[in-house]
Design an enzyme around this catalytic site. Structure first.
Site, PDB file in Angstrom:
ATOM      1  N   ASN A  11       0.882  -1.187   0.000  1.00 14.52           N
ATOM      2  CA  ASN A  11       0.000   0.000   0.000  1.00 14.52           C
ATOM      3  C   ASN A  11       0.911   1.227   0.000  1.00 14.52           C
ATOM      4  O   ASN A  11       1.564   1.517   0.998  1.00 14.52           O
ATOM      5  CB  ASN A  11      -0.871  -0.044   1.270  1.00 14.52           C
ATOM      6  CG  ASN A  11      -1.676   1.227   1.480  1.00 14.52           C
ATOM      7  OD1 ASN A  11      -1.707   2.093   0.614  1.00 14.52           O
ATOM      8  ND2 ASN A  11      -2.303   1.338   2.640  1.00 14.52           N
ATOM      9  N   TRP A  12       0.941   1.908  -1.132  1.00 18.84           N
ATOM     10  CA  TRP A  12       1.878   3.036  -1.264  1.00 18.84           C
ATOM     11  C   TRP A  12       1.337   4.318  -0.644  1.00 18.84           C
ATOM     12  O   TRP A  12       2.021   5.355  -0.644  1.00 18.84           O
ATOM     13  CB  TRP A  12       2.210   3.274  -2.742  1.00 18.84           C
ATOM     14  CG  TRP A  12       2.884   2.118  -3.433  1.00 18.84           C
ATOM     15  CD1 TRP A  12       3.147   0.867  -2.903  1.00 18.84           C
ATOM     16  CD2 TRP A  12       3.376   2.075  -4.776  1.00 18.84           C
ATOM     17  NE1 TRP A  12       3.773   0.070  -3.833  1.00 18.84           N
ATOM     18  CE2 TRP A  12       3.929   0.789  -5.002  1.00 18.84           C
ATOM     19  CE3 TRP A  12       3.397   2.991  -5.823  1.00 18.84           C
ATOM     20  CZ2 TRP A  12       4.487   0.410  -6.219  1.00 18.84           C
ATOM     21  CZ3 TRP A  12       3.965   2.621  -7.040  1.00 18.84           C
ATOM     22  CH2 TRP A  12       4.510   1.341  -7.226  1.00 18.84           C
ATOM     23  N   LYS A  13       0.122   4.270  -0.177  1.00 20.88           N
ATOM     24  CA  LYS A  13      -0.518   5.432   0.464  1.00 20.88           C
ATOM     25  C   LYS A  13      -0.373   6.693  -0.401  1.00 20.88           C
ATOM     26  O   LYS A  13      -0.399   6.616  -1.615  1.00 20.88           O
ATOM     27  CB  LYS A  13       0.030   5.618   1.873  1.00 20.88           C
ATOM     28  CG  LYS A  13      -0.122   4.345   2.712  1.00 20.88           C
ATOM     29  CD  LYS A  13       0.034   4.592   4.172  1.00 20.88           C
ATOM     30  CE  LYS A  13      -0.054   3.268   4.904  1.00 20.88           C
ATOM     31  NZ  LYS A  13       0.017   3.421   6.335  1.00 20.88           N
ATOM     32  N   HIS A  96      -9.350   0.624   5.267  1.00 20.32           N
ATOM     33  CA  HIS A  96      -8.043   0.818   5.901  1.00 20.32           C
ATOM     34  C   HIS A  96      -8.216   1.697   7.142  1.00 20.32           C
ATOM     35  O   HIS A  96      -9.080   2.579   7.177  1.00 20.32           O
ATOM     36  CB  HIS A  96      -7.083   1.478   4.901  1.00 20.32           C
ATOM     37  CG  HIS A  96      -5.675   1.506   5.404  1.00 20.32           C
ATOM     38  ND1 HIS A  96      -5.238   2.480   6.271  1.00 20.32           N
ATOM     39  CD2 HIS A  96      -4.636   0.667   5.210  1.00 20.32           C
ATOM     40  CE1 HIS A  96      -3.967   2.247   6.559  1.00 20.32           C
ATOM     41  NE2 HIS A  96      -3.573   1.154   5.936  1.00 20.32           N
ATOM     42  N   GLU A  98      -6.704   4.171   8.219  1.00 21.57           N
ATOM     43  CA  GLU A  98      -6.651   5.622   7.988  1.00 21.57           C
ATOM     44  C   GLU A  98      -7.985   6.117   7.431  1.00 21.57           C
ATOM     45  O   GLU A  98      -8.410   7.237   7.724  1.00 21.57           O
ATOM     46  CB  GLU A  98      -5.477   5.953   7.056  1.00 21.57           C
ATOM     47  CG  GLU A  98      -4.157   5.811   7.804  1.00 21.57           C
ATOM     48  CD  GLU A  98      -3.005   5.274   6.984  1.00 21.57           C
ATOM     49  OE1 GLU A  98      -3.039   5.354   5.747  1.00 21.57           O
ATOM     50  OE2 GLU A  98      -2.056   4.743   7.607  1.00 21.57           O
ATOM     51  N   GLU A 168      -5.089  -5.538  10.608  1.00 20.20           N
ATOM     52  CA  GLU A 168      -4.099  -4.494  10.831  1.00 20.20           C
ATOM     53  C   GLU A 168      -4.374  -3.805  12.164  1.00 20.20           C
ATOM     54  O   GLU A 168      -5.191  -2.866  12.227  1.00 20.20           O
ATOM     55  CB  GLU A 168      -4.171  -3.459   9.701  1.00 20.20           C
ATOM     56  CG  GLU A 168      -3.893  -4.045   8.340  1.00 20.20           C
ATOM     57  CD  GLU A 168      -3.352  -2.997   7.388  1.00 20.20           C
ATOM     58  OE1 GLU A 168      -2.253  -3.195   6.877  1.00 20.20           O
ATOM     59  OE2 GLU A 168      -4.014  -1.968   7.187  1.00 20.20           O
ATOM     60  N   GLY A 235       2.892  -1.231   4.379  1.00 19.61           N
ATOM     61  CA  GLY A 235       2.842   0.199   4.121  1.00 19.61           C
ATOM     62  C   GLY A 235       4.242   0.758   3.892  1.00 19.61           C
ATOM     63  O   GLY A 235       4.780   0.725   2.785  1.00 19.61           O
ATOM     64  N   GLY A 236       4.857   1.242   4.952  1.00 21.94           N
ATOM     65  CA  GLY A 236       6.162   1.906   4.846  1.00 21.94           C
ATOM     66  C   GLY A 236       7.203   1.116   4.063  1.00 21.94           C
ATOM     67  O   GLY A 236       7.894   1.663   3.194  1.00 21.94           O
TER      68      GLY A 236
END
Ligand code: PEP
Length: 251
Positions: A11-13, A96, A98, A168, A235-236
């Site tokens: 997930n490149w956000k 997600h 967020e 998550e 993610g990161g």
């Protein structure tokens, strides 16, 4: 070891420009060629077309990080399933943390999106997970159960094969804190039980449940070794080939 395949998703956000996204996509396409697991790259909306042209025909599926709850219409600032299909998107990440906690999406809205995405033929990654205070007050299972049940409300058994669940824990996302493999596995087993109650044992045995929350090359293999952990939503560490590739190629 289960018969389920491993599924490693990035997930490149809200990161990267088109040239940066193209560079990462090219590096992933080259490094994951021949990789034995399932892979997904989910770039931001403005990057999807660029990444699509690079991953087309490779073993990397194309993802989006959200979609609107309506097919089309007067919804300023939203992106529709029709537009995502036009770009060649295979999979949509929904719910997600967020989206849930920063943008206040509730279970009903997420469920609407899940059903719309499935109706348009997409694979859906439905994210669930508890906040730190919910874990500390012993409510992690209950929160994940509610999010799973409500997220899947009205989803036909015949569509469940296109649903992946990502557990998550919110306190582990982007914090460097990872759930222990044992703690994560216990929640995955619980979610699998919930799916079993809703759709039967066979469906529960088949559904893929990814873990997400500070997955790194150093902890990926230990997490994946657990019976109920079928992959990762990263993610990161998905932002650089140097960190995503070792996760994706874990053995
Ligand atoms: C995520 O955003 O889905 C995630 C798991 O992030 P990170 O890997 O950075 O914790």
């Amino acid at each position: 070891m289960s018969a389920r395949p491993y599924y490693i998703a990035g997930n490149w956000k809200m990161h990267k420009t088109r040239p940066e996204a193209a560079e990462l996509a090219r590096a992933l396409a080259a490094a994951l060629k021949g990789g034995k697991h399932r892979y997904l790259a989910a770039p931001g909306f403005t990057l999807i077309e660029t990444v699509a042209s690079i991953v087309k025909g490779t073993n990397i599926r194309l993802g989006a990080q959200n979609c609107a709850p309506e097919e089309q219409g007067a919804h300023t600032g939203e992106v529709s399933v029709l537009q995502l299909k036009d770009l060649g998107v295979d999979t949509i990440i929904l719910g997600h943390s967020e989206r849930r906690h920063v943008y206040k999406e509730d279970d009903a809205l997420i469920n609407k999106k899940v059903k719309l995405a499935l109706a348009h033929g997409f694979e859906v990654i439905l994210c669930v997970g508890e906040l730190l205070e919910e874990r500390e007050s012993g409510r992690a299972e209950a929160v994940c159960e509610t999010q799973t049940v409500k997220g899947l409300e009205g989803v036909a058994a015949s569509d469940l094969g296109r649903v992946v669940i990502a557990y998550e824990p919110v306190w582990a996302i982007g914090t460097g804190k990872t759930a222990t493999p044992e703690d994560a596995d216990a929640i995955h087993a619980y979610i699998r039980k919930v799916v079993g109650r809703l759709y039967g044992e066979g469906a529960a045995e088949k559904i893929l449940i990814q873990y997400g929350g500070s997955v790194k090359p150093e902890n990926a293999a230990q997490l994946m070794a657990k019976e109920n952990i079928d992959g990762a939503l990263v993610g990161g560490a998905a932002l650089k080939a140097d960190s995503f590739v070792p996760i994706a190629m874990f053995s």
